[in-house]
Design a protein around this motif. Structure first.
Motif, mmCIF file in Angstrom:
data_model
loop_
_atom_site.group_PDB
_atom_site.id
_atom_site.type_symbol
_atom_site.label_atom_id
_atom_site.label_comp_id
_atom_site.label_asym_id
_atom_site.label_seq_id
_atom_site.Cartn_x
_atom_site.Cartn_y
_atom_site.Cartn_z
ATOM 1 N N VAL A 1 0.844 -1.204 0.000
ATOM 2 C CA VAL A 1 0.000 0.000 0.000
ATOM 3 C C VAL A 1 0.868 1.239 0.000
ATOM 4 O O VAL A 1 0.643 2.193 -0.763
ATOM 5 N N ASP A 2 1.891 1.265 0.854
ATOM 6 C CA ASP A 2 2.760 2.430 0.897
ATOM 7 C C ASP A 2 3.541 2.602 -0.403
ATOM 8 O O ASP A 2 3.757 3.727 -0.879
ATOM 9 N N LEU B 1 3.358 5.773 -2.808
ATOM 10 C CA LEU B 1 4.576 6.460 -3.242
ATOM 11 C C LEU B 1 4.551 6.740 -4.744
ATOM 12 O O LEU B 1 4.891 7.837 -5.196
ATOM 13 N N LEU B 2 4.139 5.732 -5.535
ATOM 14 C CA LEU B 2 4.127 5.919 -6.986
ATOM 15 C C LEU B 2 3.126 6.991 -7.396
ATOM 16 O O LEU B 2 3.430 7.861 -8.243
ATOM 17 N N ALA C 1 -0.833 0.358 -9.235
ATOM 18 C CA ALA C 1 -0.831 1.029 -7.928
ATOM 19 C C ALA C 1 -2.248 1.426 -7.538
ATOM 20 O O ALA C 1 -2.646 1.294 -6.365
ATOM 21 N N ALA C 2 -3.019 1.932 -8.511
ATOM 22 C CA ALA C 2 -4.398 2.328 -8.216
ATOM 23 C C ALA C 2 -5.233 1.120 -7.785
ATOM 24 O O ALA C 2 -6.052 1.196 -6.849
ATOM 25 N N ARG D 1 -8.144 -1.759 -3.596
ATOM 26 C CA ARG D 1 -8.433 -3.033 -2.922
ATOM 27 C C ARG D 1 -8.096 -2.984 -1.437
ATOM 28 O O ARG D 1 -8.815 -3.556 -0.610
ATOM 29 N N GLU D 2 -7.035 -2.274 -1.065
ATOM 30 C CA GLU D 2 -6.526 -2.369 0.296
ATOM 31 C C GLU D 2 -6.923 -1.201 1.195
ATOM 32 O O GLU D 2 -6.899 -1.329 2.426
ATOM 33 N N CYS D 3 -7.255 -0.038 0.610
ATOM 34 C CA CYS D 3 -7.479 1.162 1.428
ATOM 35 C C CYS D 3 -8.951 1.333 1.792
ATOM 36 O O CYS D 3 -9.840 1.126 0.959
ATOM 37 N N SER D 4 -9.177 1.757 3.022
ATOM 38 C CA SER D 4 -10.530 2.122 3.452
ATOM 39 C C SER D 4 -10.827 3.536 2.980
ATOM 40 O O SER D 4 -9.965 4.249 2.451
#
Length: 311
Positions: free
Chosen positions: A20-21, A25-26, A78-79, A84-87
């Motif tokens: 996620v980080d 970053l990208l 990255a998107a 998928r991972e971020c709330s």
């Protein structure tokens, strides 16, 4: 599985302590690459500042290089990781960081206008919420992005090109006006030459007519002198003179000697008719017109008589 089949960004994700980080970053590096009037060193330092608490565990240089190459497949990956991972709350945090790095030292570039809207769609942030976040962080309203398809946009952002374009248009317009003036001058000169040629031709025709008239006048004078001499001779020797017959008188009216041919009679009649026709004296006095009419009638009668005689 061979690592040659993975892209540089996929390898970074595989090595990352936090995918996620790394994805964040990208995307933030992508925003920084579209900052205007910012050096490469400034971009790297700003990315280091914003990622100080990230847990990616790898160098920033490869991420910045991928962003500078505009690797859209890596950006899409990255998107997808962030979607998928971020709330929602985590997504708002990413939006805060993206707005900050896009605007903290200058105006929002056109590319970052669209990148922020892309990120808002990615994290399901409504346009009104995006506008509010932008207002809170920058102190100014998020205006609609400029339209690069409009002429007005490039007049502002590529003024030098438009200055050259307008100068070229002005030069072409001036050249067209100059050419039109030259064509008008050539047409005027051609018209003047034609007028001069017409005047010269008319002058030559008048001169020829004057010379013919003088020749005819000399011929009349010669006949008059000849007639006067014949009368004088007849007066001095009346006993030898015989009155001329009608044919001789008719020939004399036409200025011809006895024995003239029918063709000579016709030519003489045309010439005398042109010289003594009453229409030529329409501007003269009534007396002159009457004399001309009488003279022309004598010429016509003599011609009719001779034509009848030669049949």
């Amino acid at each position: 599985m061979s690592i040659a089949r993975f892209s540089p960004f996929e390898l970074l994700l595989l090595k990352s302590r936090s995918q996620v980080d790394t994805a964040k970053l990208l995307l933030l590096a992508w925003v920084l690459c579209h900052r205007q009037q910012v050096s490469e060193g400034q971009r790297r330092r700003r990315l280091a500042q914003v990622s100080v608490h990230f847990r990616h565990g790898h160098e920033l240089a490869p991420v910045m290089q991928i962003a500078q190459q505009q690797d859209l497949q890596a950006i899409q990956l990255a998107a997808e990781v962030l979607r998928r991972e971020c709330s929602r709350e985590h997504g708002l945090g990413v939006m805060h960081q993206a707005i900050a790095v896009a605007t903290d030292t200058g105006e929002l570039s056109l590319a970052n206008h669209y990148i922020l809207r892309f990120l808002a769609d990615l994290f399901d942030v409504p346009p009104a919420t995006l506008a509010t976040l932008f207002q809170e962080l920058t102190g100014r309203a998020l205006t609609a992005p400029e339209d690069p398809s409009r002429d007005a946009y490039w007049r502002i952002h590529d003024a030098e090109h438009y200055a050259k374009y307008e100068a070229e248009q002005a030069r072409q317009a001036e050249a067209a006006r100059q050419q039109a003036r030259q064509e008008q001058q050539r047409a005027e000169q051609a018209r003047q030459r034609q007028q001069e040629a017409d005047q010269a031709r008319e002058q030559a025709e008048r001169e020829k007519a004057r010379q013919r008239e003088q020749q005819h006048e000399r011929e009349r004078s010669r006949r008059h002198r000849q007639s006067h001499q014949e009368k004088k001779h007849n007066h001095e020797q009346p006993y030898r003179a015989t009155p001329p017959d009608r044919t001789t008188r008719a020939l004399a009216v036409l200025g011809l000697m006895p024995g003239a041919s029918k063709l000579e009679v016709r030519k003489a009649y045309r010439r005398m008719a042109q010289m003594h026709h009453p229409d030529r004296f329409y501007t003269e006095s009534e007396h002159r017109i009457a004399l001309a009419s009488a003279r022309f009638q004598r010429i016509k009668s003599a011609y009719d008589y001779l034509m009848h005689t030669y049949q």
